[in-house]
Design a protein around this motif. Structure first.
Motif, PDB file in Angstrom:
ATOM      1  N   TRP A 162       0.479 -25.354  -2.774  1.00  0.00           N
ATOM      2  CA  TRP A 162      -0.087 -24.632  -4.508  1.00  0.00           C
ATOM      3  C   TRP A 162      -1.759 -25.220  -4.734  1.00  0.00           C
ATOM      4  N   ARG A 163      -2.318 -26.116  -3.485  1.00  0.00           N
ATOM      5  CA  ARG A 163      -3.623 -27.189  -3.453  1.00  0.00           C
ATOM      6  C   ARG A 163      -4.343 -25.815  -2.704  1.00  0.00           C
ATOM      7  N   ARG A 164      -3.783 -25.587  -1.538  1.00  0.00           N
ATOM      8  CA  ARG A 164      -4.388 -24.901   0.110  1.00  0.00           C
ATOM      9  C   ARG A 164      -5.404 -23.674  -0.039  1.00  0.00           C
ATOM     10  N   PRO A 165      -6.646 -23.806  -0.459  1.00  0.00           N
ATOM     11  CA  PRO A 165      -6.849 -22.409  -0.488  1.00  0.00           C
ATOM     12  C   PRO A 165      -6.719 -21.398  -0.092  1.00  0.00           C
ATOM     13  N   ALA A 166      -6.670 -21.065   1.549  1.00  0.00           N
ATOM     14  CA  ALA A 166      -5.841 -20.279   1.990  1.00  0.00           C
ATOM     15  C   ALA A 166      -4.835 -20.209   2.161  1.00  0.00           C
ATOM     16  N   LEU A 167      -3.816 -21.066   1.858  1.00  0.00           N
ATOM     17  CA  LEU A 167      -2.762 -20.735   1.599  1.00  0.00           C
ATOM     18  C   LEU A 167      -2.250 -19.870  -0.016  1.00  0.00           C
ATOM     19  N   ALA A 168      -3.406 -20.415  -1.042  1.00  0.00           N
ATOM     20  CA  ALA A 168      -2.611 -19.749  -2.542  1.00  0.00           C
ATOM     21  C   ALA A 168      -3.355 -18.588  -1.669  1.00  0.00           C
ATOM     22  N   ALA A 169      -4.857 -17.731  -1.647  1.00  0.00           N
ATOM     23  CA  ALA A 169      -5.382 -16.956  -1.257  1.00  0.00           C
ATOM     24  C   ALA A 169      -3.896 -16.045  -0.814  1.00  0.00           C
ATOM     25  N   THR A 170      -3.623 -16.794   0.350  1.00  0.00           N
ATOM     26  CA  THR A 170      -2.621 -15.703   1.093  1.00  0.00           C
ATOM     27  C   THR A 170      -1.372 -15.068   0.153  1.00  0.00           C
ATOM     28  N   GLY A 171      -1.255 -16.368  -0.278  1.00  0.00           N
ATOM     29  CA  GLY A 171      -0.076 -16.287  -1.353  1.00  0.00           C
ATOM     30  C   GLY A 171      -0.201 -15.097  -2.938  1.00  0.00           C
ATOM     31  N   ILE A 172      -1.384 -15.098  -3.156  1.00  0.00           N
ATOM     32  CA  ILE A 172      -1.591 -14.101  -4.140  1.00  0.00           C
ATOM     33  C   ILE A 172      -2.185 -12.815  -3.763  1.00  0.00           C
ATOM     34  N   ALA A 173      -2.840 -12.840  -2.516  1.00  0.00           N
ATOM     35  CA  ALA A 173      -2.760 -11.403  -1.580  1.00  0.00           C
ATOM     36  C   ALA A 173      -1.391 -10.507  -1.188  1.00  0.00           C
ATOM     37  N   LEU A 174      -0.178 -11.326  -1.388  1.00  0.00           N
ATOM     38  CA  LEU A 174       1.039 -10.728  -0.509  1.00  0.00           C
ATOM     39  C   LEU A 174       1.650 -10.626  -2.196  1.00  0.00           C
ATOM     40  N   VAL A 175       1.287 -11.447  -3.227  1.00  0.00           N
ATOM     41  CA  VAL A 175       2.018 -11.092  -4.602  1.00  0.00           C
ATOM     42  C   VAL A 175       1.538  -9.735  -5.160  1.00  0.00           C
ATOM     43  N   ALA A 176       0.243  -9.749  -4.864  1.00  0.00           N
ATOM     44  CA  ALA A 176      -0.038  -8.913  -5.466  1.00  0.00           C
ATOM     45  C   ALA A 176       0.003  -7.389  -4.878  1.00  0.00           C
ATOM     46  N   ALA A 177       0.360  -7.429  -3.182  1.00  0.00           N
ATOM     47  CA  ALA A 177       0.340  -6.173  -2.624  1.00  0.00           C
ATOM     48  C   ALA A 177       1.599  -5.435  -2.983  1.00  0.00           C
ATOM     49  N   ALA A 178       2.574  -6.987  -3.337  1.00  0.00           N
ATOM     50  CA  ALA A 178       4.253  -6.213  -3.899  1.00  0.00           C
ATOM     51  C   ALA A 178       3.952  -5.667  -5.046  1.00  0.00           C
ATOM     52  N   VAL A 179       3.250  -6.549  -6.304  1.00  0.00           N
ATOM     53  CA  VAL A 179       3.102  -5.455  -7.928  1.00  0.00           C
ATOM     54  C   VAL A 179       2.650  -4.354  -7.293  1.00  0.00           C
ATOM     55  N   ALA A 180       1.623  -4.324  -6.250  1.00  0.00           N
ATOM     56  CA  ALA A 180       0.835  -3.178  -7.051  1.00  0.00           C
ATOM     57  C   ALA A 180       1.683  -1.710  -5.580  1.00  0.00           C
ATOM     58  N   ALA A 181       3.373  -2.676  -4.880  1.00  0.00           N
ATOM     59  CA  ALA A 181       3.829  -1.220  -4.025  1.00  0.00           C
ATOM     60  C   ALA A 181       4.969  -0.945  -4.860  1.00  0.00           C
ATOM     61  N   ALA A 182       5.543  -1.540  -6.009  1.00  0.00           N
ATOM     62  CA  ALA A 182       6.560  -2.099  -6.395  1.00  0.00           C
ATOM     63  C   ALA A 182       6.204  -0.652  -8.046  1.00  0.00           C
ATOM     64  N   LEU A 183       4.515  -0.840  -7.981  1.00  0.00           N
ATOM     65  CA  LEU A 183       4.029  -0.074  -9.266  1.00  0.00           C
ATOM     66  C   LEU A 183       4.000   1.194  -8.292  1.00  0.00           C
ATOM     67  N   LEU A 184       3.362   2.164  -7.453  1.00  0.00           N
ATOM     68  CA  LEU A 184       3.780   2.780  -6.638  1.00  0.00           C
ATOM     69  C   LEU A 184       4.929   3.845  -6.996  1.00  0.00           C
ATOM     70  N   VAL A 185       5.938   3.114  -5.792  1.00  0.00           N
ATOM     71  CA  VAL A 185       7.378   3.603  -5.853  1.00  0.00           C
ATOM     72  C   VAL A 185       7.844   4.195  -7.773  1.00  0.00           C
ATOM     73  N   GLY A 186       7.049   2.975  -8.733  1.00  0.00           N
ATOM     74  CA  GLY A 186       8.027   3.835  -9.633  1.00  0.00           C
ATOM     75  C   GLY A 186       7.271   4.803 -10.117  1.00  0.00           C
ATOM     76  N   GLN A 187       6.275   5.058 -10.322  1.00  0.00           N
ATOM     77  CA  GLN A 187       5.107   6.062 -10.573  1.00  0.00           C
ATOM     78  C   GLN A 187       5.665   7.422  -9.688  1.00  0.00           C
ATOM     79  N   ARG A 188       5.407   7.213  -8.806  1.00  0.00           N
ATOM     80  CA  ARG A 188       6.224   8.329  -7.666  1.00  0.00           C
ATOM     81  C   ARG A 188       7.396   9.138  -8.292  1.00  0.00           C
ATOM     82  N   PRO A 189       6.310  11.069  -8.567  1.00  0.00           N
ATOM     83  CA  PRO A 189       7.640  11.465  -8.669  1.00  0.00           C
ATOM     84  C   PRO A 189       8.946  11.679  -8.048  1.00  0.00           C
ATOM     85  N   VAL A 190       9.937  11.456  -8.819  1.00  0.00           N
ATOM     86  CA  VAL A 190      10.815  12.014  -7.855  1.00  0.00           C
ATOM     87  C   VAL A 190      11.524  13.453  -7.274  1.00  0.00           C
ATOM     88  N   PRO A 191      11.356  13.819  -6.000  1.00  0.00           N
ATOM     89  CA  PRO A 191      12.013  15.269  -6.123  1.00  0.00           C
ATOM     90  C   PRO A 191      13.395  15.944  -6.378  1.00  0.00           C
TER      91      PRO A 191
END
Lengths: 138, 181
Positions: free
Chosen positions: A40-69
């Protein structure tokens, strides 16, 4: 203390004197600590971690909002599994996440609202199954 | 490396190495053991202040030594026979050095947990309750482990007197005699 215990104490005291020198301990330890580090103190690793978490959250939100046919064509029923707390059956749903109530609006093919209802229930954190049943008019 | 951690390693490192040396019985392995434990302690050191760093690190060393991963790595095998099994020693002062070598050989041949209990009890002067806390076992387990280890020592042929009886009958355990190291 009996003789065995006394002898044992003396033996351990003697043997402790043969322990390796600690003079190199700090120097030997330094590179290992730098390698192990704190993620958590390594900037590069921390940035990568944050980006991955953000991507996962965004994907989860998109899936949750998608209309179900779900499209029963005529009388009958169709079942679909709705991801988490935002089911849209078949075209529109509003809900907050986490939600204890879900508003489900069903539109007709011309865009008119066929039915709209609010479903209140326990907090939905797992996928829920929604069944739409279309009946012939009486 | 934080200054406080470096100070801790410099001041308490020798005592930690002595403890590790006694439990594992090998200088090189002791050095590795202490380093492995200190790396783990250092991770926690930066997050929260460790209240009792020496006891905390000693516990880390113990856990590391008893861990199955390290056992697999070191592949230590129990000795088929104890050293100098046929030697008879009369407990005279001039023979004490030989006795200590014999005792150390027997201690090194003990199962790991028994060895740790002996070192914590007779070198670190911990109470059975504190030992139980370090090992995460019941106090009764500590007592039985210690009893088995002492019985192994007493039953060793080299540590019996001329009459064939053990050096001394077991006595109740005395209170710790030394100040903290």
């Amino acid at each position: 203390m009996n003789d065995v215990e006394r002898l044992l104490r003396q033996t351990l005291d003697d043997e402790a004197g043969r322990a390796p020198s600690a003079s190199r301990l700090v120097d030997d330890l330094r590179p290992r600590l730098e390698t192990a580090g704190h993620p958590w103190r390594r900037p590069a690793l921390a940035a990568t971690g944050i980006a991955l978490v953000a991507a996962a959250v965004a994907a989860a939100l998109l899936v949750g909002q998608r209309p179900v046919p779900v499209s029963p064509s005529g009388p009958g029923s169709a079942t679909t599994q709705v991801p988490r707390a935002s089911p849209e059956v078949p075209t529109s749903t509003s809900a907050t996440t986490p939600a204890s109530s879900v508003t489900t609006t069903i539109y007709g093919t011309s865009g008119s609202v066929v039915t709209s209802r609010v479903v209140t229930g326990p907090l939905q954190t797992e996928p829920v199954t929604v069944t739409i049943t279309v009946s012939s008019p009486p | 490396m934080e200054a406080s951690f470096e100070d801790f390693v410099r001041t308490r490192g020798p005592a930690l190495l002595r403890y590790a040396h006694l439990v594992c019985g090998d200088g090189h392995q002791a050095h590795d053991l202490v380093q492995d434990a200190l790396v783990k302690v250092h991770r926690r050191w930066s997050v929260v202040e460790v209240a009792a760093p020496f006891a905390y690190t000693r516990r880390a060393i113990t856990n590391e030594y008893l861990s199955w991963r390290r056992r697999l790595r070191s592949r230590e095998l129990p000795a088929a026979s104890l050293p100098d099994a046929g030697r008879r020693v009369t407990p005279a002062p001039d023979d004490e050095l030989a006795d200590r070598e014999l005792v150390w050989g027997v201690v090194r041949g003990l199962p790991r947990r028994q060895r740790v209990v002996l070192v914590l009890r007779y070198y670190e002067d911990l109470s059975d309750r504190d030992i139980a806390e370090v090992l995460g076992v019941a106090e009764s387990t500590v007592r039985s482990q210690a009893a088995r280890a002492l019985a192994t020592l007493r039953d060793h042929p080299g540590l019996r007197d001329d009459t064939g009886s053990a050096l001394a009958a077991p006595a109740p355990r005395p209170l710790p005699r030394r100040s903290p190291r």
